[in-house]
Design a protein around this motif. Structure first.
Motif, PDB file in Angstrom:
ATOM      1  N   UNK A   1      31.495  13.462  15.459  1.00 19.62           N
ATOM      2  CA  UNK A   1      30.212  13.629  16.145  1.00 19.62           C
ATOM      3  C   UNK A   1      30.196  14.977  16.880  1.00 19.62           C
ATOM      4  N   UNK A   2      29.176  15.773  16.608  1.00 20.47           N
ATOM      5  CA  UNK A   2      29.160  17.091  17.228  1.00 20.47           C
ATOM      6  C   UNK A   2      28.559  17.045  18.639  1.00 20.47           C
ATOM      7  N   UNK A   3      28.615  18.202  19.267  1.00 21.99           N
ATOM      8  CA  UNK A   3      28.191  18.286  20.660  1.00 21.99           C
ATOM      9  C   UNK A   3      26.683  18.016  20.807  1.00 21.99           C
ATOM     10  N   UNK A   4      25.915  18.359  19.761  1.00 28.66           N
ATOM     11  CA  UNK A   4      24.468  18.124  19.840  1.00 28.66           C
ATOM     12  C   UNK A   4      24.168  16.623  19.834  1.00 28.66           C
ATOM     13  N   UNK A   5      24.921  15.917  18.980  1.00 29.40           N
ATOM     14  CA  UNK A   5      24.741  14.458  18.910  1.00 29.40           C
ATOM     15  C   UNK A   5      25.062  13.831  20.261  1.00 29.40           C
ATOM     16  N   UNK A   6      26.170  14.269  20.852  1.00 31.88           N
ATOM     17  CA  UNK A   6      26.577  13.734  22.159  1.00 31.88           C
ATOM     18  C   UNK A   6      25.508  14.035  23.208  1.00 31.88           C
ATOM     19  N   UNK A   7      24.962  15.262  23.144  1.00 27.70           N
ATOM     20  CA  UNK A   7      23.934  15.662  24.118  1.00 27.70           C
ATOM     21  C   UNK A   7      22.676  14.809  23.948  1.00 27.70           C
ATOM     22  N   UNK A   8      22.320  14.532  22.693  1.00 32.67           N
ATOM     23  CA  UNK A   8      21.115  13.729  22.434  1.00 32.67           C
ATOM     24  C   UNK A   8      21.309  12.298  22.929  1.00 32.67           C
ATOM     25  N   UNK A   9      22.504  11.742  22.699  1.00 32.00           N
ATOM     26  CA  UNK A   9      22.789  10.366  23.155  1.00 32.00           C
ATOM     27  C   UNK A   9      22.723  10.304  24.689  1.00 32.00           C
ATOM     28  N   UNK A  10      23.295  11.321  25.315  1.00 30.07           N
ATOM     29  CA  UNK A  10      23.262  11.384  26.783  1.00 30.07           C
ATOM     30  C   UNK A  10      21.821  11.513  27.284  1.00 30.07           C
TER      31      UNK A  10
END
Lengths: 51, 198
Positions: free
Chosen positions: B1-10
């Motif tokens: 999971x990339x950083x963008x995915x993590x940012x979107x989930x957050x």
């Protein structure tokens, strides 16, 4: 808060809190999100060893 | 999971949390007592929608995780306390701190009660209350871990449909809200905060 309040007046709320916590644990592990480290670690460990 | 995915989930968790608080604020202003029914229904619909997704779909396309995060955020906003006891039903790391605090109080008060000749009814009452609260927080933890364990067990056979168990529990909670309003404290907190800012 008196004991009466906790055991009687807030009983439905307390039961719902337990129910929602159970749901969150389930959702957390099914989706791998929202779980505290300990619950996730325990469930993951169980999954690896037993599941 | 990339950083963008993590940012979107957050970000989706934040959005869900904001939505939950907005609904509670609105209910506070319009004196709607059963707002938990609305927030829990929204959460149930989100989980039910994901429960029908084919197995293995949630991990790679991260939108599924984002929806789950938002659903958990809404749940967090729905129930924040029982009496004076702060309760979080989705992220319980803060509750470890509260539990530790209670255990510390119980230990010190227990020592004082053991070595004090004076009989303090209040101290005994406080001790009983703290024990009760510590027990409840431990139960929340056990239910959380139990949910995770059942989730692990059922995921192997049911896949994402295991989320229907959570949906069922949400519906029971929603029914409970019909005869005992769950978010009263949250509404009062919102009202108090609004009054302070005015």
């Amino acid at each position: 808060m008196s004991e009466e309040n906790f055991s009687q007046e807030n009983l439905p709320k307390a039961l719902v809190a337990l129910s929602l916590s159970f749901s969150a644990g389930l959702v957390g592990i099914v989706g791998y999100v929202g779980g505290p480290a300990l619950a996730c670690s325990l469930a993951t460990a169980w999954r690896i060893t037993i599941g | 999971m990339n950083v963008y995915a993590a940012a979107i989930i957050l970000a989706s968790f934040l959005c869900g949390s904001i939505l939950g608080r907005i609904l509670i604020e609105m209910s506070s202003r319009k004196h709607i007592r059963r707002i938990a029914s609305v927030t829990l229904a929204i959460e149930a619909v989100m989980l039910a929608a994901l429960a029908q997704v084919r197995p293995g779909f949630t991990i790679s396309p991260f939108w599924g995780l984002a929806v789950l995060a938002a659903a958990m955020a809404i749940q967090t906003a729905t129930l924040t306390g029982i009496g004076p006891l702060t309760v979080h039903t989705t992220f319980v790391t803060g509750m470890i701190n509260k539990l530790a605090q209670l255990i510390s109080h119980i230990m010190f008060r227990g020592y004082d009660l053991l070595h004090s000749k004076a009989r303090s009814a209040k101290a005994h009452r406080d001790q009983r209350r703290d024990r009760q609260q510590a027990l409840f927080l431990s139960a929340v933890w056990l239910f959380y871990v139990g949910g995770a364990a059942i989730g692990t067990w059922t995921f192997s056979s049911l896949g994402m449909r295991a989320l229907f168990i959570a949906v069922g529990l949400l519906l029971i909670s929603l029914a409970t809200d019909q005869f005992s309003a769950l978010s009263i404290r949250e509404e009062k907190e919102q009202s108090a905060e609004s009054a302070l800012s005015e």
